[in-house]
Design an enzyme around this catalytic site. Structure first.
Site, PDB file in Angstrom:
ATOM      1  N   GLU A 208      -6.566  -7.631  -1.656  1.00  0.00           N
ATOM      2  CA  GLU A 208      -7.135  -7.255   0.154  1.00  0.00           C
ATOM      3  C   GLU A 208      -8.118  -6.177  -0.407  1.00  0.00           C
ATOM      4  O   GLU A 208      -8.460  -5.279  -1.177  1.00  0.00           O
ATOM      5  CB  GLU A 208      -5.818  -6.277   0.620  1.00  0.00           C
ATOM      6  CG  GLU A 208      -5.820  -6.535   1.933  1.00  0.00           C
ATOM      7  CD  GLU A 208      -5.733  -6.067   2.881  1.00  0.00           C
ATOM      8  OE1 GLU A 208      -4.069  -6.137   2.690  1.00  0.00           O
ATOM      9  OE2 GLU A 208      -5.130  -4.700   3.898  1.00  0.00           O
TER      10      GLU A 208
ATOM     11  N   GLU B 156       0.791  -1.259   0.220  1.00  0.00           N
ATOM     12  CA  GLU B 156      -0.127   0.147   0.196  1.00  0.00           C
ATOM     13  C   GLU B 156       0.895   1.308   0.070  1.00  0.00           C
ATOM     14  O   GLU B 156       1.320   1.808   0.620  1.00  0.00           O
ATOM     15  CB  GLU B 156      -0.769  -0.199   1.052  1.00  0.00           C
ATOM     16  CG  GLU B 156      -1.978  -1.278   0.779  1.00  0.00           C
ATOM     17  CD  GLU B 156      -3.175  -1.152   2.367  1.00  0.00           C
ATOM     18  OE1 GLU B 156      -3.146  -0.033   3.391  1.00  0.00           O
ATOM     19  OE2 GLU B 156      -3.952  -1.418   2.200  1.00  0.00           O
TER      20      GLU B 156
END
Length: 566
Positions: free
Chosen positions: A487, A392
């Site tokens: 995710e 991320e």
């Protein structure tokens, strides 16, 4: 130094003295009982190997980490008098023998800080159902390893001695190249049946709490004989059932997700199998393996592959937050081991370089090159490995240009050893395609793609926080870029809080329609609502069925289990 050399030196130097010699014990009560451990070094070194009565098999923990433990569930309360430990070269210099009535509250029956390996034959005293060896200091640079963990005792006076009835109608409910599914009729008992022991070719291979079991890791086109016996809380066992023989199917096609699809590639904006068919993978992500590695064991991954019917396991290795940077050797080895465990079960494995803080992936570029060089050198012949190189990316200065520059430096490192595996690249603002920041960056990414082939771009969402704007961004991007949802959660962006299943279903339907693969966060027993298991499940189970699942776990398991379109 080779372990065999170390053992020889221990013998030559006389370091084989026995601690606390014990008197003759009444009965060996640990043989074949369920055993669990804090960790295992690799497939084939599970806790059950230390109680199988075979001196050629052993349990071994993860190397280089203290403390570690192994415990055995005796099935009932016993008066305990003796524990015998046969150490492999990796022994404990300091450890405790602990007893518990319930697996939660422990009392110390023996402790030492001067262990020297070889064989420890110990006299103890106490009453309990669970016995644990709790190692606090290693005697070598490795981990802890036991050839045999033997517990001796006797049932307290007045205990139940009536065995359950024999399980009836053992039958096969399905077989493929690597697994056999079994079912049987329930046994009865004067108190209660607590479980069933499944035997393959005369050797116990599993313990089931219900009346079904899937035996995995088998060889194609091979016949196996199965029996089953019941056990009650006092440890009484029934006679074994009538035997059945089941043959696995041939090894070509079908079977596991990897057997069905082989080497994956990017075709246009979709993920395709080796036959060029567009496919969707569905599965689970681990939590950080520095915190919840104990949730990824033989039993839990068997359940993920055969009960959940997952296609893919995402192996989340944090870089900071107590992860890779604190012990690169330890965490690289954990990833190696988990890739092998997923591969043995026919699942795809995503190696997740879980950078988070700091949010600029370039901060960890040197570490990433070192890590991915070793991982790709060892696993480049496998068809089931994908590489996620930036979990991320985040921060006001971490634009697509910054992320792309990082990827263009790391991708050649991977391609030097593995020219084919799909590589997943994070997108701006926590892999939201920029929606959590200045706005949708799909067009920018499309105009300035990462250099190379078989490149995909990731999108993460949490349904209770990320509504229509995010859903629409994913829908549009899936038509323009190869997208992979590596995710997501049904909760808030923290991985906690209330679930929004209606919004989650909108995402699920969209991803099915557009063949976007997805992975749910997370396969652990963390206390947050996003962890699928209730607290305390890991290490004891059961992992199959829904009895130990939170609400989100039940929901996502149902959606993973729906039939694949391979």
């Amino acid at each position: 130094m080779l372990r065999s050399t170390l053992v020889a030196l221990l013998i030559l130097t006389g370091l084989t003295t026995v601690s606390s010699p014990a008197q003759a014990a009444p009965v060996l009560i640990s043989a074949g009982k369920p055993a669990t451990a804090s960790s295992i070094e690799a497939t084939g070194l599970e806790a059950g190997k230390a109680v199988d009565g075979n001196t050629a098999t052993r349990w071994a923990s993860t190397e280089g980490v203290d403390p570690q433990w192994i415990r055995v569930d005796l099935g009932a309360s016993y008066s305990l008098s003796r524990v015998k430990l046969t150490w492999e070269a990796a022994y404990a210099s300091a450890y405790r023998i602990e007893i518990s009535p319930d697996g939660g509250t422990w009392s110390t029956a023996y402790s030492t800080t001067t262990g020297n390996g070889a064989t420890d034959d110990l006299t103890i005293s106490g009453t309990g159902r669970y016995v644990r060896v709790y190692g606090t200091a290693r005697g070598t640079v490795w981990g802890y390893s036991l050839w045999e963990f033997e517990v001796y005792g006797e049932t307290p006076t007045g205990g139940d001695t009536t065995a359950p009835s024999v399980p009836g109608s053992l039958r096969s409910t399905g077989a493929n190249a690597t697994s056999v599914s079994l079912a049987w009729n329930a046994s009865t008992d004067n108190v209660a049946v607590t479980g069933y022991e499944v035997l393959r070719n005369g050797t116990q291979v599993a313990t089931a709490t219900g009346t079904t079991h899937t035996d995995t890791g088998l060889t194609a086109s091979t016949s196996y004989q199965y029996t089953v016996r019941a056990r009650d809380a006092a440890g009484n066992r029934s006679a074994t059932s009538s035997a059945i023989t089941v043959q696995t199917t041939g090894g070509t096609g079908g079977g596991t997700p990897v057997a069905a699809n082989g080497q994956l590639s990017v075709c246009g904006t979709k993920l395709c199998n080796e036959n060029g068919k567009q496919i969707q993978l569905r599965g689970m992500s681990s939590h950080g393996i520095q915190w919840y590695n104990q949730c990824l064991n033989t039993a839990s991954l068997d359940a993920l592959a055969t009960d959940w019917k997952a296609d893919v396991l995402r192996i989340s290795m944090y870089i900071q937050e107590g992860g890779y940077e604190t012990n690169p050797r330890l965490y690289t080895d954990r990833v190696h081991s988990l890739i092998e465990l997923a591969s043995a079960r026919g699942m795809y494995a995503i190696v997740d370089w879980h950078m988070l803080t700091p949010g600029d992936p370039n901060y960890n570029l040197t570490r990433a090159r070192t890590f991915f060089t070793e991982i790709t050198q060892r696993h480049n012949a496998k068809k089931n490995v994908l590489y996620e190189i930036a979990n991320e990316p985040n921060g006001s200065g971490v634009t697509w240009s910054v992320i792309r520059n990082y990827a263009n430096q790391l991708v050649p490192t991977i391609r030097a050893n593995d020219p084919d595996a799909p590589i997943l690249v994070g997108t701006p603002d926590w892999s939201s395609l920029g929606v959590s920041g200045p706005g949708d960056q799909t067009d920018t990414i499309r105009a300035n793609p990462v250099t190379g082939t078989n490149i995909m771009y990731t999108f993460h969402f949490y349904a209770a926080s990320h509504g229509t704007q995010y859903l629409n961004a994913l829908s549009r991007a899936a038509d323009l870029l190869p997208m992979f949802v590596s995710e997501f959660g049904t909760q808030e962006a923290s991985g906690d809080g209330p679930n929004n299943f209606s919004r989650s279903q909108q995402y699920i339907d969209l991803m099915a329609q557009k063949k976007v693969s997805w992975v749910n966060w997370n396969y652990s027993d963390d206390n947050r609502t996003g962890a699928v298991f209730t607290s305390g499940t890991c290490g004891t189970g059961p992992y199959t069925g829904t009895s130990r699942l939170k609400e989100a776990g039940v929901w996502v398991r149902d959606r993973i289990r729906t039939a694949d379109d391979f």
